[in-house]
Design a protein around this motif. Structure first.
Motif, mmCIF file in Angstrom:
data_model
loop_
_atom_site.group_PDB
_atom_site.id
_atom_site.type_symbol
_atom_site.label_atom_id
_atom_site.label_comp_id
_atom_site.label_asym_id
_atom_site.label_seq_id
_atom_site.Cartn_x
_atom_site.Cartn_y
_atom_site.Cartn_z
ATOM 1 N N MET A 93 0.794 -0.976 -0.073
ATOM 2 C CA MET A 93 0.118 0.179 0.032
ATOM 3 C C MET A 93 0.502 0.636 -0.045
ATOM 4 S SD MET A 93 -3.172 1.137 2.571
ATOM 5 C CE MET A 93 -3.675 2.524 2.495
ATOM 6 N N HIS A 94 0.689 1.821 -1.061
ATOM 7 C CA HIS A 94 0.962 3.300 -0.825
ATOM 8 C C HIS A 94 1.344 4.108 0.398
ATOM 9 C CE1 HIS A 94 3.645 6.495 -3.051
ATOM 10 N NE2 HIS A 94 2.012 7.539 -2.638
ATOM 11 N N LYS A 95 2.630 4.469 0.744
ATOM 12 C CA LYS A 95 2.798 5.468 2.331
ATOM 13 C C LYS A 95 2.383 7.035 2.165
ATOM 14 C CE LYS A 95 5.375 5.772 5.891
ATOM 15 N NZ LYS A 95 7.049 5.636 7.006
ATOM 16 N N VAL A 96 1.191 7.814 2.818
ATOM 17 C CA VAL A 96 0.543 8.216 2.384
ATOM 18 C C VAL A 96 1.484 9.385 3.646
ATOM 19 C CG1 VAL A 96 -1.154 10.671 2.729
ATOM 20 C CG2 VAL A 96 -1.937 8.433 2.163
ATOM 21 N N LYS A 97 2.096 10.743 2.748
ATOM 22 C CA LYS A 97 2.670 11.665 3.532
ATOM 23 C C LYS A 97 2.154 12.731 4.048
ATOM 24 C CE LYS A 97 7.730 9.964 1.819
ATOM 25 N NZ LYS A 97 8.884 10.242 1.725
ATOM 26 N N TYR A 98 2.634 13.595 5.096
ATOM 27 C CA TYR A 98 2.096 14.564 5.242
ATOM 28 C C TYR A 98 3.134 15.392 5.443
ATOM 29 C CZ TYR A 98 -2.624 12.284 5.672
ATOM 30 O OH TYR A 98 -3.785 11.724 5.533
ATOM 31 N N TYR A 99 2.234 17.380 5.660
ATOM 32 C CA TYR A 99 3.494 18.144 6.636
ATOM 33 C C TYR A 99 2.599 18.398 7.733
ATOM 34 C CZ TYR A 99 1.157 21.700 3.712
ATOM 35 O OH TYR A 99 0.140 22.359 2.684
ATOM 36 N N TYR A 100 2.896 19.275 8.676
ATOM 37 C CA TYR A 100 2.174 20.796 9.399
ATOM 38 C C TYR A 100 2.288 21.658 8.755
ATOM 39 C CZ TYR A 100 1.094 23.145 13.768
ATOM 40 O OH TYR A 100 0.630 23.504 14.668
ATOM 41 N N ASP A 101 1.314 22.881 8.762
ATOM 42 C CA ASP A 101 0.561 24.095 8.113
ATOM 43 C C ASP A 101 0.999 24.411 9.811
ATOM 44 O OD1 ASP A 101 -0.010 25.751 7.308
ATOM 45 O OD2 ASP A 101 -1.847 25.323 5.648
ATOM 46 N N PRO A 102 1.478 26.095 9.629
ATOM 47 C CA PRO A 102 1.521 26.550 10.989
ATOM 48 C C PRO A 102 -0.004 27.742 10.615
ATOM 49 C CG PRO A 102 3.466 27.445 9.597
ATOM 50 C CD PRO A 102 2.749 26.040 9.212
ATOM 51 N N ASP A 103 -0.613 27.646 9.517
ATOM 52 C CA ASP A 103 -1.229 28.888 9.041
ATOM 53 C C ASP A 103 -2.440 28.603 9.611
ATOM 54 O OD1 ASP A 103 0.556 30.515 8.468
ATOM 55 O OD2 ASP A 103 -0.021 30.168 6.313
ATOM 56 N N THR A 104 -2.549 26.996 9.376
ATOM 57 C CA THR A 104 -4.166 26.366 9.447
ATOM 58 C C THR A 104 -4.335 25.845 11.586
ATOM 59 O OG1 THR A 104 -3.712 24.562 8.190
ATOM 60 C CG2 THR A 104 -5.063 26.715 7.413
ATOM 61 N N TYR A 152 -2.321 19.344 9.685
ATOM 62 C CA TYR A 152 -1.385 18.280 9.147
ATOM 63 C C TYR A 152 -2.299 18.735 7.690
ATOM 64 C CZ TYR A 152 0.939 17.583 13.082
ATOM 65 O OH TYR A 152 2.550 16.714 13.817
ATOM 66 N N ARG A 153 -1.745 18.644 6.694
ATOM 67 C CA ARG A 153 -2.504 18.632 5.289
ATOM 68 C C ARG A 153 -1.467 17.325 4.857
ATOM 69 N NH1 ARG A 153 -4.943 23.330 4.472
ATOM 70 N NH2 ARG A 153 -5.170 22.932 2.395
ATOM 71 N N LYS A 154 -1.783 16.940 3.774
ATOM 72 C CA LYS A 154 -1.290 15.530 2.743
ATOM 73 C C LYS A 154 -0.511 16.399 2.406
ATOM 74 C CE LYS A 154 -3.023 12.057 0.239
ATOM 75 N NZ LYS A 154 -4.271 11.586 -0.354
ATOM 76 N N ILE A 155 0.340 15.537 1.486
ATOM 77 C CA ILE A 155 1.283 16.358 1.042
ATOM 78 C C ILE A 155 1.136 15.556 -0.819
ATOM 79 C CG2 ILE A 155 3.951 15.885 0.152
ATOM 80 C CD1 ILE A 155 4.896 16.221 2.946
ATOM 81 N N GLU A 156 0.894 16.343 -2.030
ATOM 82 C CA GLU A 156 0.195 15.742 -3.147
ATOM 83 C C GLU A 156 1.755 15.519 -4.286
ATOM 84 O OE1 GLU A 156 -2.473 15.037 -3.441
ATOM 85 O OE2 GLU A 156 -3.373 15.277 -2.149
ATOM 86 N N PRO A 157 1.882 14.483 -4.429
ATOM 87 C CA PRO A 157 3.432 14.669 -5.554
ATOM 88 C C PRO A 157 2.707 15.729 -6.472
ATOM 89 C CG PRO A 157 1.856 12.691 -5.168
ATOM 90 C CD PRO A 157 1.252 13.176 -4.189
ATOM 91 N N LYS A 158 4.119 15.929 -7.247
ATOM 92 C CA LYS A 158 4.339 16.208 -8.887
ATOM 93 C C LYS A 158 3.546 14.786 -9.668
ATOM 94 C CE LYS A 158 6.752 20.300 -6.948
ATOM 95 N NZ LYS A 158 8.153 20.901 -7.260
#
Length: 325
Positions: free
Chosen positions: A1-12, A15-21
């Motif tokens: 299963m593809h591992k989903v990565k997140y990052y922390y958004d200080p404005d909101t 944690y927000r989901k990283i969308e690959p290019k």
């Protein structure tokens, strides 16, 4: 299963989901396909160089190649054996047969010589096993040549043996008058007293005293070249050419039993003892010639006398007495 990565958004503060290019997705896909292709290619190379994927035809060819290798190995060992046998034959040929028959040995370099000039094996080049095939063919060619040389040598030896047999049959080797018919052995080869002049004179033969009419036998094979009374002092006499440089003479005969040109064998009756010519009493004057020179006949009785008889004859022959002719 593809591992989903997140990052922390200080404005909101979440944690927000990283969308690959999309470009990165394509690159990853390309690398995956390229890696798979390389892996598949390497695997194919490995499989092609093993027997895992051999077809029935390839397996059959592989068995055939192994069989050929086995046959070449057997052939190589057989050639080793043939070469050993040939070497043994050549050794006996040079050191026994040719030595016995006084023939020159065949030089080693002549027996082992190869083939010069054009490349005889060019048609065998360019194949997987060319070196093995060429070496085997060269060995067979050399063995064949050795066999031809040895065969010719044996033919020569057989001819020499035949000539030797003829020579032994031709050499004057028996006493021309039988011992039981002899009165005595009157005179031998050497200086003797002449019965008529009493002077010391060379006696060129042996005198066998025997009654008139006693048979005279040919001591070896030959051809009668004279049977007449036209030679001074000999009276009726016979000359036999034995070949190989030998000639025998029989003088003072009463009569002949052969004619000129007749071939005789050892032991054939050729004439009879007499008292013709320059002779004091009935006897046979016997001479042996070799290459035109008169030689002592006493050396040519090995075929008819025992050792004791020869010793007695030698004793009488060496006495410097009076000859009968």
């Amino acid at each position: 299963m593809h591992k989903v990565k997140y990052y922390y958004d200080p404005d909101t503060l979440s944690y927000r989901k990283i969308e690959p290019k999309k470009s990165r997705k394509y690159r990853n896909l390309f690398l995956f396909i390229l890696g798979s292709a390389l892996f598949g290619f390497l695997a194919l190379i490995i499989l092609l160089n093993t027997s895992w994927l051999n077809t029935p035809k390839e397996l059959s060819l592989e068995r055939e190649v192994k069989n050929y290798e086995l046959q070449f190995d057997i052939l190589d060992r057989k050639m080793d054996q043939i070469e050993q046998v040939l070497t043994n034959m050549e050794d006996r040929d040079n050191n026994i047969y040719r030595l016995y028959f006084e023939a020159n040995p065949i030089p080693e370099e002549q027996r082992r010589a190869g083939f010069g000039g054009v490349n005889r094996y060019k048609s065998l080049e360019g194949f997987n096993y060319s070196e093995i095939i060429i070496n085997a063919t060269k060995r067979l060619d050399i063995i064949q040549k050795q066999m031809v040389i040895q065969s010719k040598s044996l033919d020569e030896i057989a001819k020499l043996a035949e000539e030797k047999e003829k020579l032994l049959a031709s050499i004057p080797a028996i006493q021309p008058v039988r011992n039981e018919d002899l009165t005595r052995m009157a005179s031998g080869f050497g200086w003797r007293s002449d019965p008529f002049t009493k002077a010391r004179k060379m006696h060129w033969g042996m005198d066998f005293t025997a009654p008139r009419g006693v048979p005279i036998y040919a001591p070896g094979d030959g051809k009668v070249i004279r049977a007449d009374n036209k030679s001074s002092g000999y009276g009726k006499h016979i000359r036999v050419d034995h070949g190989y440089g030998y000639m025998s003479l029989y003088a003072h005969l009463s009569r002949y039993n052969v004619s000129v040109g007749q071939k005789v064998k050892r032991g054939d009756l050729i004439g009879f003892v007499g008292n013709t010519g320059r002779s004091q009493a009935p006897h046979l004057h016997y001479e042996v010639w070799k290459d035109g020179e008169r030689i002592n006949p006493i050396n040519f009785y090995y075929g008819s006398l025992t050792a004791e008889e020869f010793e007695n004859m030698l004793k009488f022959a060496n006495q410097e007495n009076q000859s009968l002719d």
